[in-house]
Design a protein around this motif. Structure first.
Motif, PDB file in Angstrom:
ATOM      1  N   LEU A 153      -5.807 -18.351 -43.581  1.00  0.00           N
ATOM      2  CA  LEU A 153      -4.592 -17.805 -42.964  1.00  0.00           C
ATOM      3  C   LEU A 153      -3.953 -18.876 -42.083  1.00  0.00           C
ATOM      4  O   LEU A 153      -4.608 -19.393 -41.180  1.00  0.00           O
ATOM      5  N   PRO A 154      -2.698 -19.226 -42.358  1.00  0.00           N
ATOM      6  CA  PRO A 154      -2.048 -20.218 -41.514  1.00  0.00           C
ATOM      7  C   PRO A 154      -2.124 -19.810 -40.044  1.00  0.00           C
ATOM      8  O   PRO A 154      -1.963 -18.627 -39.714  1.00  0.00           O
ATOM      9  N   GLY A 155      -2.405 -20.788 -39.168  1.00  0.00           N
ATOM     10  CA  GLY A 155      -2.617 -20.501 -37.760  1.00  0.00           C
ATOM     11  C   GLY A 155      -1.487 -19.726 -37.117  1.00  0.00           C
ATOM     12  O   GLY A 155      -1.715 -18.763 -36.377  1.00  0.00           O
ATOM     13  N   LEU A 156      -0.271 -20.138 -37.437  1.00  0.00           N
ATOM     14  CA  LEU A 156       0.882 -19.493 -36.821  1.00  0.00           C
ATOM     15  C   LEU A 156       0.934 -18.003 -37.174  1.00  0.00           C
ATOM     16  O   LEU A 156       1.248 -17.156 -36.337  1.00  0.00           O
ATOM     17  N   LEU A 157       0.590 -17.716 -38.437  1.00  0.00           N
ATOM     18  CA  LEU A 157       0.587 -16.331 -38.905  1.00  0.00           C
ATOM     19  C   LEU A 157      -0.439 -15.509 -38.128  1.00  0.00           C
ATOM     20  O   LEU A 157      -0.166 -14.392 -37.684  1.00  0.00           O
ATOM     21  N   LEU A 158      -1.612 -16.101 -37.938  1.00  0.00           N
ATOM     22  CA  LEU A 158      -2.679 -15.420 -37.208  1.00  0.00           C
ATOM     23  C   LEU A 158      -2.227 -15.101 -35.785  1.00  0.00           C
ATOM     24  O   LEU A 158      -2.391 -13.981 -35.284  1.00  0.00           O
ATOM     25  N   VAL A 159      -1.621 -16.098 -35.141  1.00  0.00           N
ATOM     26  CA  VAL A 159      -1.156 -15.894 -33.771  1.00  0.00           C
ATOM     27  C   VAL A 159      -0.070 -14.817 -33.744  1.00  0.00           C
ATOM     28  O   VAL A 159      -0.049 -13.950 -32.865  1.00  0.00           O
ATOM     29  N   LEU A 160       0.818 -14.856 -34.736  1.00  0.00           N
ATOM     30  CA  LEU A 160       1.902 -13.867 -34.794  1.00  0.00           C
ATOM     31  C   LEU A 160       1.341 -12.451 -34.917  1.00  0.00           C
ATOM     32  O   LEU A 160       1.777 -11.532 -34.213  1.00  0.00           O
ATOM     33  N   ILE A 161       0.372 -12.278 -35.819  1.00  0.00           N
ATOM     34  CA  ILE A 161      -0.173 -10.938 -36.023  1.00  0.00           C
ATOM     35  C   ILE A 161      -0.890 -10.449 -34.762  1.00  0.00           C
ATOM     36  O   ILE A 161      -0.715  -9.310 -34.332  1.00  0.00           O
ATOM     37  N   VAL A 162      -1.687 -11.344 -34.170  1.00  0.00           N
ATOM     38  CA  VAL A 162      -2.390 -10.929 -32.956  1.00  0.00           C
ATOM     39  C   VAL A 162      -1.383 -10.577 -31.862  1.00  0.00           C
ATOM     40  O   VAL A 162      -1.581  -9.630 -31.106  1.00  0.00           O
ATOM     41  N   SER A 163      -0.277 -11.315 -31.820  1.00  0.00           N
ATOM     42  CA  SER A 163       0.723 -11.019 -30.792  1.00  0.00           C
ATOM     43  C   SER A 163       1.354  -9.658 -31.024  1.00  0.00           C
ATOM     44  O   SER A 163       1.877  -9.043 -30.102  1.00  0.00           O
ATOM     45  N   ALA A 164       1.296  -9.184 -32.276  1.00  0.00           N
ATOM     46  CA  ALA A 164       1.833  -7.850 -32.543  1.00  0.00           C
ATOM     47  C   ALA A 164       0.791  -6.771 -32.216  1.00  0.00           C
ATOM     48  O   ALA A 164       1.123  -5.607 -32.128  1.00  0.00           O
ATOM     49  N   ILE A 165      -0.463  -7.170 -32.084  1.00  0.00           N
ATOM     50  CA  ILE A 165      -1.512  -6.185 -31.778  1.00  0.00           C
ATOM     51  C   ILE A 165      -1.729  -6.077 -30.271  1.00  0.00           C
ATOM     52  O   ILE A 165      -1.811  -4.989 -29.708  1.00  0.00           O
TER      53      ILE A 165
END
Lengths: 318, 504, 273
Positions: free
Chosen positions: C125-137
């Motif tokens: 999973l691209p890092g930015l995507l991971l950070v984005l999803i966590v930021s939505a959680i």
């Protein structure tokens, strides 16, 4: 077990785990949203207009949302494995259709950037690596360190300000014509080239310092013959393997660059989906990117094995 | 006899310091020249200066006359035109020097095509002839990793000479080879000489020097100390160093009187079978180790010599059988001495600290270190240094000291001297033997050199050949029956057969 | 003696001056971030009509933004925020990655395979995507960044630790120490840690650079920190429309970001393996 079979099995396990990870993350995302979950899933499937208490109830029963979290997650994950993402909460269109459209635009941009970066980075890196410690090597180190210290969004910002606003040569944003490609592709390519030049440089320096390279010289080959016959193929594995990791960089770049240049691709859509808490879109996109990475690396495994058929177990990347 | 290359007053300097004093030599067709010396003697630098491959920062002096031209060695660029065409360089450890991704035929053919200028088809045919001539016709489509060490060496020679060179320079051609392969290399090089080529060999290997014959040049600390016909130099050495060198050769060690086993065994192995990487190394091997007894394990590389020692120490598990330690003996009194001394110490720790750690861990008597240092002829200054700042011989003795602090009852010495120079090898081996005798420590010593074991051990077990015996069923053999070499049948003299070892 | 070498490769890591320059640059940035509030006390959120896009003065040597807020105070606050999140994420990622790496390499077998597979799943999973999803959680944004970045950065620590420890475990030194009676703690302290520490420093610098870039990038595209929080990317996007009137104001966060990242890249030693 045959090494190729084992590599494929490993990639399959990785893919399964990626799907599970995406499932967990999006499930958590869904649970963290305020309001009724069933209602939102129903809205995701049928659009906000068509949703009512009955539809929500149907979803609740079907997915067993009234059951404990673990069971609910099982149902959620099953949907995901069937690639049944539902419809986008924002646009109302099926997620698969949305992604298909955006993917094309993103791929165009990514491939243009990749091609451009491969024209710049590896040739410079190879030249620097052949004379490790020489002036080109040192200059390249300074430039690539500086380039790596400029985040891609900042590079985009600088190019927009300089080339479009100050000089007025190219459009700052837009999609569809050839000139729209230049700035975003160049922005992405500069960052990628800075890294690929370093990879090529290190691989080339290692090969140039290896005993077989010296032996080639003693056989009477010229430097050019040496590079062509004993150099390029030998850095091939490092370069191909690196392409796999570049995918992640490319995706991250695409997310930011598309948002800045208004490029209607998957990255742009992802940012919107996160902003609008459009879980089905996020789920579809994340799964696509994750599985894309796994598939790409599976291909890279095979390519690397084709270039260097020795000892396949010692090489496992990504 | 025609002179192919004449080197005059060749020297090497690094800045102001002279690393190699001026040497002159002549390479003639049909007469090999060998430079013999230990690490740091300057023998490789001398050869590098002659062929123009000195590392950056070093400067050569003198001149080379070859093919009717005179070349100044201070400007090595000009020498490059000779590589492949006139001078062939056979690198040491050729399996590392061949292109790992290129097939054998292509590695030879490119010399014919790109250096001699033949067209593709002719170059391919020439390569096929070369390979067939060296018995490599079958291996034509193989990559280097699919070749045995001996085949790689022959391939490297073919590739080095493909450009037409008749002068061969071989740098440590026997490095890393076991005895059987060493003989192949000697035969290979002699073939070149017989066919009218000139040969310059750089080596530390006394046997190689003796077997090559021709002219022998002995170097020490950048200086030629003795030269002349090889058999004469080696049979009647004039210089003190050469005499010590010849005496240190295991082949000339005095045979030892073996001791009869006394006391209860400290370690007993019963019915051991060991498998590694899907291949059975040996089967149904039994062994008793008595206090003070020295047992040698011999055999070609890959036969499981080291694995046997590791099994006895419990470092790896046998497929079948068991290892029984003497009752009531602490686990730390079973120890191992490693092949590569620097890799046996923590890399970043001063040696004194490493010893201090051990003393503290087991509450040992710190005062013993001083006595042992003197006994092992070690300078206390060494304790302040890190492993990489100490010579291999000293480090191996320090490793021994570290073990002796624990009063070992059993020591497995895994090729403990194979990375050391001849004279150091003799010293370390002598110390090991003395230690075993004095302290009553049982010693299992592994080596690929039968002469060394014949001189050091009470009894030698020979583990068999890997390639020759697919099943590994008959891997434990009588050394005499195996080699036809029978130094002594009388008990009490030399190598004896492993009596209780049951073969096939 | 050795192979006949034609080329002694110059050590790419032997550049102490660049590491020193990087450390100096970082000290400068850190010094500014910590000392500015003491020397030029101002509320980074306080707006003032009088100071809209005003030139530098004694109270704010870096000038004022489009809402008349002190750019000195805002930049210092933004740097403190980014550096704090980066440091926290690097520390937790290092802890997690090193622990998992040592465990995998030491135990080997199925433990190794399982942990490696998990790391590879995260890597996909691209890092930015991971950070984005966590930021939505996770609702609190700095916390989301911390967790997300930890999940991104631990992988590299794990992979390098595992590779380093496997290599060391295969060498005789550790086997020798175990035979001499030393326990796992000693092996870690004397054998593993001295080899790991320099690698961890390099990784830490690269990891902090990654973290700072991501925080700024997400701020810049409006999915990171929320206004009016002072944050480097946000400051840039806010000042971009005014760059003709006040180019120096836009330059402030741009240069600060560049210098911070340059310092980290120099400390890391200029090479990534």
């Amino acid at each position: 077990m045959h090494p190729v079979l084992r590599a494929i099995l490993y990639r399959a396990a990785q893919a399964l785990l990626v799907a599970l990870l995406v499932g967990v993350l999006t499930f958590l995302m869904m649970q963290s949203l305020p309001g009724d979950m069933a209602f939102r899933i129903a809205a995701g499937r049928y659009g906000y207009d068509a949703v009512n208490a009955q539809a929500a109830e149907a979803v609740r029963l079907e997915l067993g949302l009234d059951r404990p979290a673990l069971e609910a997650f099982g149902a959620w994950f099953l949907d995901l494995m069937r690639l049944d993402f539902g419809t986008s909460v924002i646009s109302g269109a099926p997620v698969m259709d949305e992604i298909r459209h955006q993917l094309g635009a993103s791929l165009q941009l990514a491939l243009a950037a990749l091609a451009l970066s491969l024209l710049i980075g590896p040739p410079l890196g190879i030249l620097a690596g052949l004379r490790a410690g020489g002036w080109l090597d040192r200059a390249l180190l300074v430039v690539s360190t500086a380039l790596r210290s400029v985040p891609q969004f900042l590079m985009g910002l600088i190019l927009i300000v300089l080339v479009s606003i100050q000089l007025g040569w190219l459009p700052a944003a837009g999609y569809g014509r050839a000139e729209h490609f230049i700035l975003p592709a160049l922005t992405l390519a500069l960052g990628l080239a800075a890294v690929s030049a370093r990879i090529a440089r290190d691989a080339m320096a290692a090969v140039a310092a290896s005993p077989h390279y010296a032996f080639g010289r003693w056989k009477g080959l010229s430097e050019w013959q040496l590079l062509r016959r004993h150099g390029l193929r030998n850095i091939g594995v490092a370069m191909v393997t690196y392409l796999g990791l570049q995918f992640a960089m490319l995706v991250e770049g695409v997310v930011v660059i598309e948002s800045i240049f208004g490029w209607p691709g998957i990255g742009h859509a992802l940012v919107h989906a996160i902003f609008g808490r459009d879980v089905p879109m996020v789920q579809g996109t994340a799964l696509l990117l994750g599985l894309g990475f796994v598939a790409l690396n599976a291909m890279i495994d095979l390519t690397a094995r084709w270039i260097d058929p020795r000892n396949p177990d010692s090489r496992r990347q990504g | 006899m025609s002179d192919l290359l004449k080197a005059t007053a060749v020297s090497v300097r690094a800045g102001l310091s002279q690393l190699v004093e001026p040497v002159s030599l002549t390479l003639a067709a049909g007469r090999p020249v060998t430079i013999l010396g230990e690490t740091g003697s300057g023998k490789s630098l001398l050869a590098q200066a002659i062929i123009g491959t000195l590392p950056a920062g070093l400067r050569a002096g003198g001149q080379v006359d070859v093919e009717g031209c005179s070349l100044d060695l201070a400007h090595p660029r000009a020498l490059r035109d000779l590589w492949g065409r006139v001078i062939a360089v056979l690198p040491q450890e050729p399996w590392l020097s061949l292109d790992p991704l290129m097939r054998a035929r292509a590695q030879v053919a490119e010399g014919h095509a790109l250096v001699r200028g033949l067209n593709r088809a002719e170059a391919g045919q020439a390569a096929d002839r070369d390979l067939a001539g060296l018995g490599l016709a079958e291996a034509s489509a193989s990559r280097p990793d699919q070749l045995s060490g001996g085949m790689a060496q022959r391939l490297a020679l073919a590739a080095a000479r493909a450009g037409g060179a008749r002068i061969v320079v071989a740098d440590e051609p026997t490095k890393g080879l076991d005895i059987a392969r060493r003989d192949d290399v000697i035969a290979l090089l002699m073939r070149e000489v017989v066919q009218g080529g000139a040969l310059l060999t750089i080596t530390h290997d006394l046997t190689l020097a003796r077997r090559m014959g021709g002219e022998l040049i002995v170097m020490l600390k950048g200086r030629v100390i003795e030269r002349g016909p090889a058999d004469q130099v080696l049979s009647q050495p004039r210089h003190d160093y050469t005499r010590r060198l010849v005496a240190a050769d295991p082949a000339s060690w005095p045979r030892r009187v073996p001791r009869q086993p006394v006391g209860k065994p400290v370690l007993r192995a019963e019915g051991l079978s060991v498998r590694r990487g899907g291949r059975r190394l040996f089967r149904d091997l039994g062994l008793d180790l008595h206090p003070g007894q020295i047992i040698g394990i011999e055999g070609p590389s890959g036969c499981g010599k080291s694995t046997l020692g590791d099994v006895l120490l419990g470092l790896c598990r046998p497929e079948q059988g068991k290892v029984i330690r003497g009752e009531g003996i602490a686990a730390r009194r079973f120890q191992k001495l490693y092949q590569d001394p620097p890799s046996a110490f923590p890399r970043h720790l001063p040696l004194g600290r490493a010893l201090e750690d051990l003393v503290r861990l087991h509450g040992l008597d710190r005062g013993r270190i001083g006595g042992l240092m003197a006994r092992l002829r070690l300078d206390p200054v060494l304790l302040g240094r890190r492993p990489d700042a100490v010579s291999g011989g000293e480090l191996q003795r320090l490793a021994l000291l570290r073990l002796l602090l624990l009063d070992p009852v059993f020591l497995f010495a895994d090729e403990p001297t194979s990375r050391l120079d001849l004279i150091t090898q003799a010293e370390v081996t002598e110390l090991l033997v003395e230690t075993a005798r004095e302290t009553g420590m049982a010693l299992l010593i592994v080596s690929h050199d039968p002469d060394l074991l014949a001189g050091a051990a009470d009894r030698v077990i020979r583990l068999g050949d890997h390639e020759g015996s697919p099943t590994g069923a008959d891997l434990v053999r009588d050394p005499a029956a195996q080699t036809g070499y029978r130094p002594a049948d009388k008990p009490g003299f030399g190598t004896r057969v492993a009596a209780e070892v049951s073969g096939a | 003696m050795s192979v006949i070498p034609t080329d002694i490769p110059l050590q790419a890591s032997a550049r102490p001056w660049s590491r020193l320059a990087g450390a100096a640059l970082l000290a400068l940035v850190l010094g500014f971030a910590l000392l500015a509030p003491l020397v030029f006390p101002a509320d980074p959120l306080r707006q003032s009509l009088r100071h809209i896009l005003a030139a530098p003065d004694a109270a704010s040597p870096l000038g004022y933004d489009h809402l008349g807020r002190s750019l000195t105070a805002r930049l210092a606050a933004a740097l403190r925020l980014s550096l704090a999140i980066a440091a926290a994420a690097v520390a937790s990622a290092a802890l997690l990655g090193v622990a998992a790496g040592v465990l995998a390499a030491w135990r080997g077998g199925w433990v190794d395979r399982a942990v490696s597979l998990i790391a590879d799943a995260f890597l996909a999973l691209p890092g930015l995507l991971l950070v984005l999803i966590v930021s939505a959680i996770v609702p609190v944004t700095p916390m989301a960044f911390w967790i997300g970045l930890t999940l991104v950065l631990w992988i590299e620590y794990f992979r390098l630790t595992r590779a380093t420890v496997s290599r060391l475990m295969a060498a005789p030194a550790i086997e020798a120490s175990r035979l001499l009676g030393f326990g796992p703690l000693y092996v870690f302290r004397r054998h593993l840690w001295p080899e790991l520490a320099p690698v961890l420093l390099t990784l830490g610098a690269f990891g902090a650079a990654t973290a700072i870039m991501m925080i700024a990038a997400l701020g810049f595209v409006s999915v990171g920190m929320r206004p009016p929080t002072p944050e480097l990317g946000l400051m840039m996007v806010e000042l971009l429309p005014y760059y003709r009137e006040a180019p120096m104001a836009l330059l402030v966060p741009v240069l600060a970001t560049f210098l911070t990242l340059l310092g980290l890249n120099l400390v890391a030693g200029g090479r990534r393996t």
